[in-house]
Design an enzyme around this catalytic site. Structure first.
Site, PDB file in Angstrom:
ATOM      1  N   LYS A 196       0.779  -1.288  -0.261  1.00  0.00           N
ATOM      2  CA  LYS A 196      -0.281   0.085   0.036  1.00  0.00           C
ATOM      3  C   LYS A 196       0.998   0.981   0.103  1.00  0.00           C
ATOM      4  CE  LYS A 196      -4.176  -2.394   1.858  1.00  0.00           C
ATOM      5  NZ  LYS A 196      -5.202  -2.019   2.570  1.00  0.00           N
ATOM      6  N   LYS A 219      -9.299 -13.616  -8.414  1.00  0.00           N
ATOM      7  CA  LYS A 219     -10.681 -14.074  -7.929  1.00  0.00           C
ATOM      8  C   LYS A 219     -12.058 -12.859  -7.550  1.00  0.00           C
ATOM      9  CE  LYS A 219      -9.110 -12.066  -3.361  1.00  0.00           C
ATOM     10  NZ  LYS A 219      -9.586 -12.058  -2.319  1.00  0.00           N
ATOM     11  N   LYS A 234     -14.121  -6.563  -3.951  1.00  0.00           N
ATOM     12  CA  LYS A 234     -14.263  -5.494  -4.202  1.00  0.00           C
ATOM     13  C   LYS A 234     -13.716  -4.343  -4.870  1.00  0.00           C
ATOM     14  CE  LYS A 234     -12.484  -3.906   0.143  1.00  0.00           C
ATOM     15  NZ  LYS A 234     -12.511  -6.280   0.147  1.00  0.00           N
TER      16      LYS A 234
HETATM   17  P1  ADP Z   1     -11.084  -8.858  -1.344  1.00  0.00           P
HETATM   18  O1  ADP Z   1     -10.155  -9.214  -1.877  1.00  0.00           O
HETATM   19  O2  ADP Z   1     -13.097  -8.506  -1.937  1.00  0.00           O
HETATM   20  O3  ADP Z   1     -10.865  -6.679  -0.948  1.00  0.00           O
HETATM   21  P2  ADP Z   1     -10.927  -8.985   1.237  1.00  0.00           P
HETATM   22  O4  ADP Z   1      -9.002  -9.199   1.140  1.00  0.00           O
HETATM   23  O5  ADP Z   1     -11.271  -7.609   2.379  1.00  0.00           O
HETATM   24  O6  ADP Z   1     -11.153  -9.279   0.296  1.00  0.00           O
HETATM   25  O7  ADP Z   1     -10.889 -10.692   1.917  1.00  0.00           O
HETATM   26  C1  ADP Z   1     -12.277 -10.696   3.437  1.00  0.00           C
HETATM   27  C2  ADP Z   1     -11.637 -12.475   3.471  1.00  0.00           C
HETATM   28  O8  ADP Z   1     -12.619 -12.906   2.454  1.00  0.00           O
HETATM   29  C3  ADP Z   1     -10.748 -12.545   3.471  1.00  0.00           C
HETATM   30  O9  ADP Z   1     -10.416 -13.777   5.098  1.00  0.00           O
HETATM   31  C4  ADP Z   1     -10.294 -13.315   1.993  1.00  0.00           C
HETATM   32  O10 ADP Z   1      -9.591 -14.868   2.237  1.00  0.00           O
HETATM   33  C5  ADP Z   1     -11.758 -13.817   1.603  1.00  0.00           C
HETATM   34  N1  ADP Z   1     -12.174 -13.485   0.604  1.00  0.00           N
HETATM   35  C6  ADP Z   1     -12.228 -12.679  -0.966  1.00  0.00           C
HETATM   36  N2  ADP Z   1     -11.844 -12.414  -1.814  1.00  0.00           N
HETATM   37  C7  ADP Z   1     -12.643 -14.222  -2.005  1.00  0.00           C
HETATM   38  C8  ADP Z   1     -13.182 -15.114  -3.034  1.00  0.00           C
HETATM   39  N3  ADP Z   1     -13.332 -14.229  -4.316  1.00  0.00           N
HETATM   40  N4  ADP Z   1     -12.935 -16.307  -2.921  1.00  0.00           N
HETATM   41  C9  ADP Z   1     -12.704 -16.567  -1.555  1.00  0.00           C
HETATM   42  N5  ADP Z   1     -12.838 -15.764  -0.360  1.00  0.00           N
HETATM   43  C10 ADP Z   1     -12.283 -14.512  -0.359  1.00  0.00           C
HETATM   44 NA    NA Z   2      -7.809  -7.904  -0.758  1.00  0.00          NA
END
Ligand code: ADP
Ligand code: NA
Length: 327
Positions: A114, A194, A197
Site C-alpha cells: 500500500k 478472484k 470488491k
Molecule cells: P477483497 O479481495 O474483496 O478485498 P478481502 O481482502 O477484504 O476481500 O477479504 C476478506 C476475506 O474474504 C478474506 O478472508 C479473504 O480470504 C476472503 N475472500 C476475499 N475474496 C474471496 C474470494 N473471491 N473467494 C473466497 N474468499 C475470498
Molecule cells: Na483484498
C-alpha cells in the site's frame, strides 16, 4: 477447551461480496458454535491508515455489523464489537510498538503493497501489523483465522508475544494460525482472478445484498466457454468451474453432486439453476440486512453492548500489562 480463545478482525469495508461470504464469513460464523470464546471485531482503527471519508466509514461500520449479524453471528454466543470503542487496543499497540524494531516492519505485505501505491505511507500504515498483534494478544488469543496474505502478520504477533514474555515475564500464549477454507470464488467477468470488491468491472462481483434480478443478470453474463456440457475443470474451463464452485457452495453440495445436478443441461440452462440457488441462499441474508439497517440506533446499541463486553476482558489484561511494564 476453556483457555482457548479466538479473535477475528474484520475491516469495515461495507457489505461483503459472495466470495467473502463463501470463502470466509461462512466459516467464521461457524466458529461461534464450535468454541466457547470467540471475539468478532470490526477493526475500524485499521480503516484510517489511508485517506478516508468519516461519513462513509460510519456507514461501512453499520453495514458490516448488519452483514455479520445477518450471516449468523449471534451476540449471545460470541462477542461482536467495534475496535475503536475499546481504547485498550490503541494503548497496547503503543506498548508493543516500543518492542518492535523498524526493520521488522519494513518487509511486511501491508506496507510493501500500500505504501508503494501512493509512494509514501502514514506511520499508521507502517505500524498496522503491530495493532493487529495488539488485537490478538489483548484477549490472549490462541487461534486466529487468517488468509495466506496475513500469515506474516500473525508471525509478528507470535514474535511480539515472545518478546514481551522475555522482557516482562510469561504472559501471552503464542497465537496459532487457523487456516481458513481454500474455497475461492472467481470474478464472473474474468475467472482467472478472484472475485474482489476492488474489481471495477461491472457484473464481475455479486454483493450479498444484490436483488434477485441483479444476481440473475450477472450470472447470465458470466464468462464461460463454447462447450455446452457442464464439467468441473478449473484449469481448462475456469468460467464454468467457477459456476460449479458457487452452485456447490450455496446449495451445500459436493462438486460431484453439483455436476450431476447439471446433467443434461447446457451452460445457459445451468446458469438459471445456479442463479436460483444463489438467490435462495442470499434472500434471507439480504432481508435481514435491510431490516437491521432500517434501525441504525439498534445496531449501534448492539455494538456498544458488545464493546462493553470486550472491554471487560481487555481492561484487566491491559492493567496487568501496564503493571509489568512499570506504570
Ligand atoms: P477483497 O479481495 O474483496 O478485498 P478481502 O481482502 O477484504 O476481500 O477479504 C476478506 C476475506 O474474504 C478474506 O478472508 C479473504 O480470504 C476472503 N475472500 C476475499 N475474496 C474471496 C474470494 N473471491 N473467494 C473466497 N474468499 C475470498
Ligand atoms: Na483484498
Amino acid at each position: 477447551n476453556q483457555a482457548s480463545s479466538r479473535f477475528l478482525g474484520i475491516q469495515p469495508t461495507g457489505v461483503p461480496h459472495l466470495g467473502n461470504y463463501l470463502g470466509a464469513l461462512e466459516n467464521w460464523v461457524a466458529l461461534q458454535n464450535q468454541y466457547p470464546s470467540v471475539l468478532y471485531s470490526i477493526v475500524d482503527l485499521h480503516s484510517i491508515t489511508q485517506p478516508q471519508d468519516p461519513d462513509k466509514l460510519r456507514n461501512n461500520i453499520l453495514d458490516m455489523a448488519a452483514s455479520l449479524l445477518a450471516c449468523g453471528i449471534n451476540p449471545e454466543k460470541a462477542i461482536l464489537f467495534q475496535q475503536s470503542q475499546v481504547s485498550e487496543h490503541a494503548e497496547f499497540c503503543w506498548i508493543l510498538g516500543c518492542l518492535t524494531s523498524m526493520p521488522r516492519l519494513r518487509h511486511l505485505p501491508q506496507w510493501k503493497m500500500k505504501s508503494k501505491q501512493k509512494n509514501e505511507g502514514s506511520v499508521g500504515l507502517y505500524i498496522y501489523p503491530v495493532l493487529q498483534a495488539a488485537d490478538i494478544l489483548l484477549y490472549k488469543s490462541t487461534h486466529v483465522p487468517v488468509g495466506e496474505d496475513q500469515v506474516q502478520h500473525l508471525e509478528l504477533a507470535q514474535d511480539l508475544a515472545r518478546i514481551f514474555n522475555l522482557h516482562y515475564g510469561e504472559l501471552f500464549p503464542e497465537p496459532h494460525a487457523l487456516l481458513s477454507s481454500t474455497r475461492k470464488v472467481k470474478s464472473l467477468r474474468d475467472p482467472s482472478s478472484k472475485m474482489s470488491k476492488s474489481d471495477s468491472q461491472p457484473m464481475a462481483t455479486i454483493s450479498i445484498t444484490d436483488s434477485p434480478d441483479d444476481i440473475a443478470l450477472k450470472i447470465r453474463r458470466a464468462v464461460t466457454d463454447f462447450t455446452s456440457e457442464v464439467t468441473f475443470d478449473p484449469q481448462a474451463r475456469p468460467g464454468v468451474s467457477n459456476l460449479v464452485t458457487i452452485h456447490a457452495a450455496v446449495a451445500r453440495l459436493s462438486v460431484e453432486e453439483a455436476v450431476s445436478a447439471a446433467k443434461g443441461l447446457d451452460t445457459g440452462a445451468y446458469k438459471g439453476l445456479v442463479s436460483e440457488a444463489v438467490i435462495q441462499r442470499l434472500a434471507p441474508i439480504r432481508e435481514e440486512i435491510q431490516r437491521l439497517k432500517a434501525d441504525p440506533a439498534h445496531l449501534e446499541a448492539l455494538l456498544a453492548l458488545g464493546s462493553r463486553r470486550a472491554r471487560e476482558l481487555a481492561a484487566p489484561m491491559l492493567d496487568e500489562v501496564r503493571h509489568r511494564v512499570g506504570f
